[in-house]
Design a protein around this motif. Structure first.
Motif, mmCIF file in Angstrom:
data_model
loop_
_atom_site.group_PDB
_atom_site.id
_atom_site.type_symbol
_atom_site.label_atom_id
_atom_site.label_comp_id
_atom_site.label_asym_id
_atom_site.label_seq_id
_atom_site.Cartn_x
_atom_site.Cartn_y
_atom_site.Cartn_z
ATOM 1 N N LYS A 150 28.738 26.991 -2.198
ATOM 2 C CA LYS A 150 28.881 27.625 -0.670
ATOM 3 C C LYS A 150 27.644 28.471 -0.770
ATOM 4 C CE LYS A 150 31.533 31.543 0.471
ATOM 5 N NZ LYS A 150 32.878 32.236 0.429
ATOM 6 N N ASP B 233 28.658 29.792 4.948
ATOM 7 C CA ASP B 233 29.377 30.954 5.293
ATOM 8 C C ASP B 233 28.503 32.025 6.097
ATOM 9 O OD1 ASP B 233 31.105 33.192 5.535
ATOM 10 O OD2 ASP B 233 31.386 33.546 3.235
ATOM 11 N N ASN C 142 29.637 34.654 7.544
ATOM 12 C CA ASN C 142 30.440 35.933 7.735
ATOM 13 C C ASN C 142 30.333 36.582 9.226
ATOM 14 O OD1 ASN C 142 29.116 36.174 4.805
ATOM 15 N ND2 ASN C 142 31.184 36.962 4.882
ATOM 16 N N GLU D 164 31.993 28.472 7.563
ATOM 17 C CA GLU D 164 33.020 29.471 7.726
ATOM 18 C C GLU D 164 32.681 30.581 8.390
ATOM 19 O OE1 GLU D 164 33.990 29.715 3.387
ATOM 20 O OE2 GLU D 164 34.104 31.871 3.615
ATOM 21 N N ASP E 225 37.573 33.271 7.776
ATOM 22 C CA ASP E 225 37.582 33.971 6.762
ATOM 23 C C ASP E 225 38.163 35.589 7.192
ATOM 24 O OD1 ASP E 225 37.628 35.172 4.253
ATOM 25 O OD2 ASP E 225 35.404 34.569 3.899
ATOM 26 N N GLU E 226 37.122 36.019 7.662
ATOM 27 C CA GLU E 226 37.206 37.553 8.147
ATOM 28 C C GLU E 226 38.439 37.599 9.086
ATOM 29 O OE1 GLU E 226 34.197 36.243 7.510
ATOM 30 O OE2 GLU E 226 32.964 37.840 6.732
#
Ligand SMILES: [Mg+2]
Length: 326
Positions: A137, A168, A170, A201, A226-227
């Motif tokens: 990742k 990712d 975020n 992600e 995710d978040e």
């Protein structure tokens, strides 16, 4: 006398501070809890909040525990205290099962290895492969997009064809940037000779669910939330709003472990379980939840976080760690 509740705060330092969308993360802080019943049976739990990810703060968790006055009387833990629900929920379940969650960690088929953000990922990738990881990742949306996509191409070429890469963001991309990334991922994924991008992600901020659903329809590469789904309540909400794609679940901050399990059994979502940088206590409990939901989960577990701290806690039993914190 009911169940005795003890609580001990901990602090552990990352070997290198983690770059997050909310700045540098240098110290992981949390709470260990210990329950002891009238028969003298003991169980441990961990409350490992990540407030910028949607859980309560450490202070709120601590206040709740202190307010119990050293004794657990079965009070309902409010929904917003999701990490507390997990930590105490696991400790209570363990006590009820008389210790069947203690002992060894469940066997794991594949654990996702973490790469540092930026160009440093290129150096670390071979090390992670040598450690046995086949899924890696990489944090993106940290440096200029043109540089990062160039590094992605280099990284993919350096990996064996059976490796998988998770990206990712975020929630740090604009819509135009997310499209640029997804085009690059789709281009890479059409070549069967190279490693594949498993998913992108959380490309957009957590409130932009509809835009992410639209991206999911327009590109081949999967998008994982995710978040947007940090807590069980959010997970349920996204499902109600129509999300059927991949979801990353961090059991340590999701809320009640029993409710999470029930959700997974009912809806069988496409799950990727992930660490919240907890100690061995929370990690063991989170992996136990993941393995009980395992019929819904075939993807590599995102628990490649051991060795990220300056201490030796990963070698301690829960009881030893508890003693260390006094
Ligand atoms: Mg993530």
């Amino acid at each position: 006398m009911g169940i005795e509740l003890g609580v001990r705060p901990y602090q552990r330092r990352f070997v290198s501070p983690l770059q997050t969308a909310h700045g540098l993360w240098s110290w992981r802080e949390g709470l260990l809890v210990r329950l002891r019943d009238s028969l003298g049976r003991v169980s441990y739990g961990e409350i490992a909040p990540i407030p910028w990810f949607g859980s309560e703060s450490l202070e709120e968790a601590l206040q709740f525990c202190i307010a119990q006055n050293g004794e657990w009387r079965g009070e309902t833990i409010p929904e917003r205290l999701s990490a507390t629900q997990f930590g105490l929920g696991c400790a209570l379940a363990e006590l009820a099962e008389a210790g069947c969650l203690t002992g060894k960690e469940p066997a794991i088929v594949d654990v996702c290895g973490l790469l540092p953000a930026g160009e440093a990922a290129l150096d670390l990738a071979s090390q992670r492969l040598a450690q046995g990881h086949r899924t890696l990742k990489w944090k993106i949306a940290v440096q200029a997009i043109a540089d990062e996509i160039r590094w992605l191409d280099q990284l993919v070429k350096a990996l064996p064809p059976d490796a998988h890469l998770r990206l990712d963001a975020n929630g740090g991309l604009s819509l135009a940037q997310a499209e640029q990334w997804l085009m690059a991922c789709d281009r890479i994924n059409t070549d069967p000779q190279t490693a594949a991008i498993e998913h992108l992600e959380q490309p957009l901020p957590s409130d932009q669910l509809l835009a992410m659903q639209d991206l999911g329809r327009r590109y081949q590469t999967a998008i994982a939330l995710d978040e947007s789904v940090a807590t069980l309540a959010q997970l349920e909400k996204c499902r109600a709003q129509g999300w059927r794609g991949v979801v990353v679940v961090k059991p340590a901050i999701a809320g009640s472990p029993q409710r999470l399990q029930a959700f997974c059994q009912t809806y069988r979502p496409r799950l990727v379980f992930s660490s919240a940088f907890e100690t061995g206590v929370g990690r063991r409990a989170a992996l136990a939840v993941a393995s009980r939901c395992s019929s819904a989960c075939s993807a590599a577990l995102g628990f490649g976080t051991q060795g990220w701290f300056t201490d030796d806690w990963d070698t301690l039993t829960p009881a030893e760690l508890w003693d260390r914190l006094q």
